[in-house]
Design a protein around this motif. Sequence first.
Motif, mmCIF file in Angstrom:
data_model
loop_
_atom_site.group_PDB
_atom_site.id
_atom_site.type_symbol
_atom_site.label_atom_id
_atom_site.label_comp_id
_atom_site.label_asym_id
_atom_site.label_seq_id
_atom_site.Cartn_x
_atom_site.Cartn_y
_atom_site.Cartn_z
ATOM 1 N N ARG A 196 0.819 -1.207 0.000
ATOM 2 C CA ARG A 196 0.000 0.000 0.000
ATOM 3 C C ARG A 196 0.855 1.260 0.000
ATOM 4 O O ARG A 196 1.959 1.268 0.544
ATOM 5 C CB ARG A 196 -0.889 0.044 1.254
ATOM 6 N N PRO A 197 0.354 2.355 -0.579
ATOM 7 C CA PRO A 197 1.033 3.645 -0.408
ATOM 8 C C PRO A 197 1.116 3.979 1.079
ATOM 9 O O PRO A 197 0.208 3.635 1.856
ATOM 10 C CB PRO A 197 0.109 4.629 -1.139
ATOM 11 N N ALA A 198 2.199 4.629 1.478
ATOM 12 C CA ALA A 198 2.431 4.886 2.900
ATOM 13 C C ALA A 198 1.335 5.726 3.535
ATOM 14 O O ALA A 198 1.098 5.647 4.741
ATOM 15 C CB ALA A 198 3.787 5.569 3.083
ATOM 16 N N TYR A 199 0.632 6.534 2.726
ATOM 17 C CA TYR A 199 -0.404 7.402 3.285
ATOM 18 C C TYR A 199 -1.747 6.692 3.438
ATOM 19 O O TYR A 199 -2.692 7.265 3.971
ATOM 20 C CB TYR A 199 -0.574 8.650 2.414
ATOM 21 N N GLN A 200 -1.870 5.445 2.990
ATOM 22 C CA GLN A 200 -3.115 4.696 3.133
ATOM 23 C C GLN A 200 -2.984 3.714 4.291
ATOM 24 O O GLN A 200 -2.213 2.760 4.203
ATOM 25 C CB GLN A 200 -3.453 3.951 1.839
ATOM 26 N N GLN A 201 -3.716 3.946 5.350
ATOM 27 C CA GLN A 201 -3.620 3.118 6.550
ATOM 28 C C GLN A 201 -4.989 2.594 6.987
ATOM 29 O O GLN A 201 -5.224 2.353 8.166
ATOM 30 C CB GLN A 201 -2.975 3.921 7.689
ATOM 31 N N ASP A 202 -5.903 2.438 6.037
ATOM 32 C CA ASP A 202 -7.248 1.976 6.330
ATOM 33 C C ASP A 202 -7.267 0.454 6.437
ATOM 34 O O ASP A 202 -7.148 -0.259 5.438
ATOM 35 C CB ASP A 202 -8.214 2.433 5.226
ATOM 36 N N ALA A 203 -7.419 -0.070 7.658
ATOM 37 C CA ALA A 203 -7.390 -1.515 7.885
ATOM 38 C C ALA A 203 -8.636 -2.206 7.344
ATOM 39 O O ALA A 203 -8.651 -3.433 7.216
ATOM 40 C CB ALA A 203 -7.232 -1.807 9.371
ATOM 41 N N GLN A 204 -9.684 -1.459 7.021
ATOM 42 C CA GLN A 204 -10.922 -2.050 6.523
ATOM 43 C C GLN A 204 -10.955 -2.128 4.995
ATOM 44 O O GLN A 204 -11.766 -2.866 4.433
ATOM 45 C CB GLN A 204 -12.126 -1.224 7.007
ATOM 46 N N ARG A 205 -10.091 -1.411 4.352
ATOM 47 C CA ARG A 205 -10.117 -1.373 2.888
ATOM 48 C C ARG A 205 -9.594 -2.678 2.294
ATOM 49 O O ARG A 205 -8.583 -3.224 2.761
ATOM 50 C CB ARG A 205 -9.277 -0.206 2.376
ATOM 51 N N VAL A 206 -10.282 -3.185 1.274
ATOM 52 C CA VAL A 206 -9.856 -4.396 0.578
ATOM 53 C C VAL A 206 -9.108 -3.979 -0.688
ATOM 54 O O VAL A 206 -9.645 -3.252 -1.527
ATOM 55 C CB VAL A 206 -11.050 -5.302 0.219
ATOM 56 N N TYR A 207 -7.875 -4.426 -0.813
ATOM 57 C CA TYR A 207 -7.032 -4.093 -1.955
ATOM 58 C C TYR A 207 -6.987 -5.264 -2.936
ATOM 59 O O TYR A 207 -7.137 -6.431 -2.539
ATOM 60 C CB TYR A 207 -5.606 -3.769 -1.497
ATOM 61 N N GLY A 208 -6.770 -4.958 -4.193
ATOM 62 C CA GLY A 208 -6.633 -5.984 -5.218
ATOM 63 C C GLY A 208 -5.274 -5.873 -5.892
ATOM 64 O O GLY A 208 -4.767 -4.764 -6.118
ATOM 65 N N LEU A 209 -4.681 -7.012 -6.192
ATOM 66 C CA LEU A 209 -3.356 -7.034 -6.804
ATOM 67 C C LEU A 209 -3.288 -8.164 -7.817
ATOM 68 O O LEU A 209 -3.636 -9.308 -7.512
ATOM 69 C CB LEU A 209 -2.297 -7.238 -5.716
ATOM 70 N N SER A 210 -2.851 -7.847 -9.030
ATOM 71 C CA SER A 210 -2.630 -8.859 -10.061
ATOM 72 C C SER A 210 -1.163 -9.271 -10.030
ATOM 73 O O SER A 210 -0.264 -8.415 -10.069
ATOM 74 C CB SER A 210 -2.981 -8.315 -11.446
ATOM 75 N N PHE A 211 -0.938 -10.591 -9.968
ATOM 76 C CA PHE A 211 0.416 -11.121 -9.877
ATOM 77 C C PHE A 211 0.455 -12.422 -10.661
ATOM 78 O O PHE A 211 -0.422 -13.282 -10.480
ATOM 79 C CB PHE A 211 0.787 -11.357 -8.410
ATOM 80 N N ALA A 212 1.475 -12.582 -11.510
ATOM 81 C CA ALA A 212 1.557 -13.772 -12.371
ATOM 82 C C ALA A 212 0.245 -13.917 -13.139
ATOM 83 O O ALA A 212 -0.189 -12.973 -13.790
ATOM 84 C CB ALA A 212 1.899 -15.009 -11.553
ATOM 85 N N ASN A 213 -0.446 -15.066 -12.991
ATOM 86 C CA ASN A 213 -1.699 -15.272 -13.737
ATOM 87 C C ASN A 213 -2.924 -15.268 -12.835
ATOM 88 O O ASN A 213 -3.956 -15.814 -13.186
ATOM 89 C CB ASN A 213 -1.643 -16.581 -14.518
ATOM 90 N N PHE A 214 -2.815 -14.639 -11.651
ATOM 91 C CA PHE A 214 -3.965 -14.610 -10.753
ATOM 92 C C PHE A 214 -4.120 -13.249 -10.090
ATOM 93 O O PHE A 214 -3.245 -12.386 -10.166
ATOM 94 C CB PHE A 214 -3.873 -15.716 -9.696
ATOM 95 N N ASN A 215 -5.257 -13.071 -9.447
ATOM 96 C CA ASN A 215 -5.571 -11.843 -8.737
ATOM 97 C C ASN A 215 -5.829 -12.184 -7.275
ATOM 98 O O ASN A 215 -6.447 -13.205 -6.964
ATOM 99 C CB ASN A 215 -6.803 -11.161 -9.339
ATOM 100 N N THR A 219 -6.444 -7.459 2.895
ATOM 101 C CA THR A 219 -6.519 -6.330 3.821
ATOM 102 C C THR A 219 -5.226 -6.280 4.621
ATOM 103 O O THR A 219 -4.502 -7.280 4.719
ATOM 104 C CB THR A 219 -7.719 -6.452 4.775
ATOM 105 N N VAL A 220 -4.935 -5.108 5.199
ATOM 106 C CA VAL A 220 -3.688 -4.929 5.941
ATOM 107 C C VAL A 220 -3.986 -4.266 7.273
ATOM 108 O O VAL A 220 -4.667 -3.239 7.328
ATOM 109 C CB VAL A 220 -2.680 -4.076 5.151
#
Length: 234
Positions: A196-215, A219-220
């Motif tokens: 996450r960008p350092a300024y985003q600290q929302d523990a409730q937010r769901v993030y999405g990331l594409s890596f290799a052939n999957f998504n 949460t953090v």
Amino acid sequence: MPVIAYMHSPYREKFGIPRQPNLVDVQSYVELCPPYNDLQAFAGIEQFSHLWLLWQFHDNKSVTATDTFRAQVRPPRLGGNQKIGVFASRSMYRPAAIGLSVVRFEKIVKQGSALRVYVRGSDLLDGTPILDIKPYIQYSDAILDAQSGYAQQQPMVKKVCWQMPAQQQCQQLLAAQCIDPQHIQELQQVLALDPRPAYQQDAQRVYGLSFANFNVKFTVSTDQVQIEHLSLLD
């Protein structure tokens, strides 16, 4: 400057790429373009454990030769709020959009006309143009007492946990041989660095990331990353 090769890596988007090389032990390869796909050009490379890759920031948004020079940038390491001189940073937005990364050399493979240099630890987006490859020289390139300013400390590594639905999805995809177990291990290393960008600290937010052939959806929190969902890319 000529483009001699292109990077093939599991990093499908800029979000999630480690901010420096060798933070994640990800395998990737550089495929040479003609006429640089000549094995003779790499005679002796096996004597070196590491290589320098010189490359282009090819995916920058709204950057042209006529853009106004920006003397200061906001490094993510400083929370995205504090300004610093562009030449005191590794920002992708620079007068010459050139990057430099040291990677671990694994092997070189020649199959037909294709010549691939396999490396580990790269921080390059899939499809990145490569401008040059140089050997890493330990006695001159490694400065053991160097000072690194605001980037002196390595980033914190968080614990990665799988929620039950995501764990089941992962096992199903592995059983069907739809995903590579090595990519799962590399994904966990990427998430452990908290992309996450350092300024985003929302523990409730769901993030999405594409890596290799999957998504992956995740949460953090303060000390851990929770993987919520895993699916194949369309």
